[in-house]
Design an enzyme around this catalytic site. Sequence first.
Site, PDB file in Angstrom:
ATOM      1  N   MET A 162     -25.521  16.142   9.358  1.00 25.25           N
ATOM      2  CA  MET A 162     -26.454  16.441   9.428  1.00 25.25           C
ATOM      3  C   MET A 162     -27.738  16.306   8.504  1.00 25.25           C
ATOM      4  SD  MET A 162     -26.845  17.808  12.991  1.00 25.25           S
ATOM      5  CE  MET A 162     -26.426  19.675  12.576  1.00 25.25           C
ATOM      6  N   LEU A 182     -28.250  17.561   2.224  1.00 25.80           N
ATOM      7  CA  LEU A 182     -26.427  17.623   1.307  1.00 25.80           C
ATOM      8  C   LEU A 182     -27.111  18.675   0.106  1.00 25.80           C
ATOM      9  CD1 LEU A 182     -25.737  13.742   1.771  1.00 25.80           C
ATOM     10  CD2 LEU A 182     -25.171  15.672   3.753  1.00 25.80           C
ATOM     11  N   HIS A 196     -21.220  19.967   1.541  1.00 25.02           N
ATOM     12  CA  HIS A 196     -21.586  17.851   1.380  1.00 25.02           C
ATOM     13  C   HIS A 196     -20.343  17.458   0.313  1.00 25.02           C
ATOM     14  CE1 HIS A 196     -24.810  19.181   3.855  1.00 25.02           C
ATOM     15  NE2 HIS A 196     -24.248  18.533   4.881  1.00 25.02           N
ATOM     16  N   GLY A 256     -15.732  20.191   6.776  1.00 21.86           N
ATOM     17  CA  GLY A 256     -15.739  22.092   5.799  1.00 21.86           C
ATOM     18  C   GLY A 256     -15.113  23.228   7.121  1.00 21.86           C
TER      19      GLY A 256
HETATM   20  P1  AMP Z   1     -23.530  19.514   9.027  1.00 22.17           P
HETATM   21  O1  AMP Z   1     -24.039  19.009   7.866  1.00 22.17           O
HETATM   22  O2  AMP Z   1     -23.685  21.121   8.376  1.00 22.17           O
HETATM   23  O3  AMP Z   1     -22.947  18.885   9.914  1.00 22.17           O
HETATM   24  O4  AMP Z   1     -22.220  19.352   7.955  1.00 22.17           O
HETATM   25  C1  AMP Z   1     -21.775  18.263   7.496  1.00 22.17           C
HETATM   26  C2  AMP Z   1     -19.818  18.611   7.439  1.00 22.17           C
HETATM   27  O5  AMP Z   1     -20.301  19.428   6.132  1.00 22.17           O
HETATM   28  C3  AMP Z   1     -19.360  19.865   8.024  1.00 22.17           C
HETATM   29  O6  AMP Z   1     -18.142  19.109   8.273  1.00 22.17           O
HETATM   30  C4  AMP Z   1     -19.078  20.673   7.549  1.00 22.17           C
HETATM   31  O7  AMP Z   1     -18.163  21.681   8.221  1.00 22.17           O
HETATM   32  C5  AMP Z   1     -19.580  20.403   5.836  1.00 22.17           C
HETATM   33  N1  AMP Z   1     -19.591  21.861   5.032  1.00 22.17           N
HETATM   34  C6  AMP Z   1     -21.454  22.194   5.630  1.00 22.17           C
HETATM   35  N2  AMP Z   1     -21.261  23.239   4.651  1.00 22.17           N
HETATM   36  C7  AMP Z   1     -19.752  23.392   3.726  1.00 22.17           C
HETATM   37  C8  AMP Z   1     -19.744  24.320   2.970  1.00 22.17           C
HETATM   38  N3  AMP Z   1     -20.480  25.057   2.948  1.00 22.17           N
HETATM   39  N4  AMP Z   1     -18.446  24.252   2.101  1.00 22.17           N
HETATM   40  C9  AMP Z   1     -17.938  23.079   2.493  1.00 22.17           C
HETATM   41  N5  AMP Z   1     -18.238  22.314   3.695  1.00 22.17           N
HETATM   42  C10 AMP Z   1     -18.922  22.601   4.279  1.00 22.17           C
END
Ligand code: AMP
Length: 279
Positions: free
Chosen positions: A30, A33, A37, A147
């Site tokens: 989303m 970043l 990410h 993640g």
């Molecule tokens: P989001 O943009 O929050 O929807 O996250 C996109 C992807 O990044 C998802 O698969 C999350 O689980 C992963 N993600 C977000 N924060 C982290 C983090 N601190 N460590 C590893 N993966 C992450």
Amino acid sequence: MQVLSSRAQVEKQVNALKNKQLTLGFVPTMGALHQGHISLIEKSRQSCDLSLCSIFVNPRQFNDPADLARYPRSPQKDLDLLQKAGCDLVFMPQAEELYADGGHEEYDFGRLDKVLEGAQRPGHFKGVAQVLSRLFKLVKPDKAFFGQKDYQQYLVVKELVKLLKLPLEVIPCPIVREADGLAMSSRNSLLSPEERALAANIPFWMNKARELAQRLDADQVAAEIRAMMANVNGIRSDYFEICHPEDLSPCHGNVLPGQSIALLAAYVGKIRLIDNSLL
Ligand code: AMP
């Protein structure tokens, strides 16, 4: 790096690389970043010929309109970070085009979307499934990287891929943390300096849970951590639960290594943060 904004552009790129028998890794995000990410992009690059990152703040997965309105957006910085990370393709769709079919389909995930985040955020996983089913069918990746910070989401996505019978491997990736242990999150940027300092309690409690699990049973560990959470002004607990990592059923009794996961959600001021750790 190519930036794509329409479905037709994605279809063209995907067809071209399938014709060349190249493998495609997919990282849905989303935006806003951070290194968490980027670690997924790195994983994708290690095992796939090309990597595609999507940036789309999916309105359907927000149960709270205020949360959607304040969700951080930094498209130019995101593109710079992805370029530096060696990402090949970025897809930044418009909601109107992605949801042009008008469908509001629902899937049966059993208990997976009903507990924890599912209980606290009604409709959240329905929205996640609706966006990912469209993205998966369009992007047709060989592997998709998620993640473990969003551990429950990872389980739901694995189930979604099974239900849709997609030839797609879902790869879990470790949580990337700040120096003080706070799990990186786009929402961290919304914390005031005071709230950011308070948020350091969250990784402290996760570590404490691991330590207590050496000598206490699951219910005792949960009770201790909940008591600690209730004692900190400025943090409001949403839940702290210890569950089985495969199906999120509740754990009672002794905590066996690798057989239990502690999951936490809490509001620091108005910002809701989550974390988890295998015990
Ligand atoms: P989001 O943009 O929050 O929807 O996250 C996109 C992807 O990044 C998802 O698969 C999350 O689980 C992963 N993600 C977000 N924060 C982290 C983090 N601190 N460590 C590893 N993966 C992450």
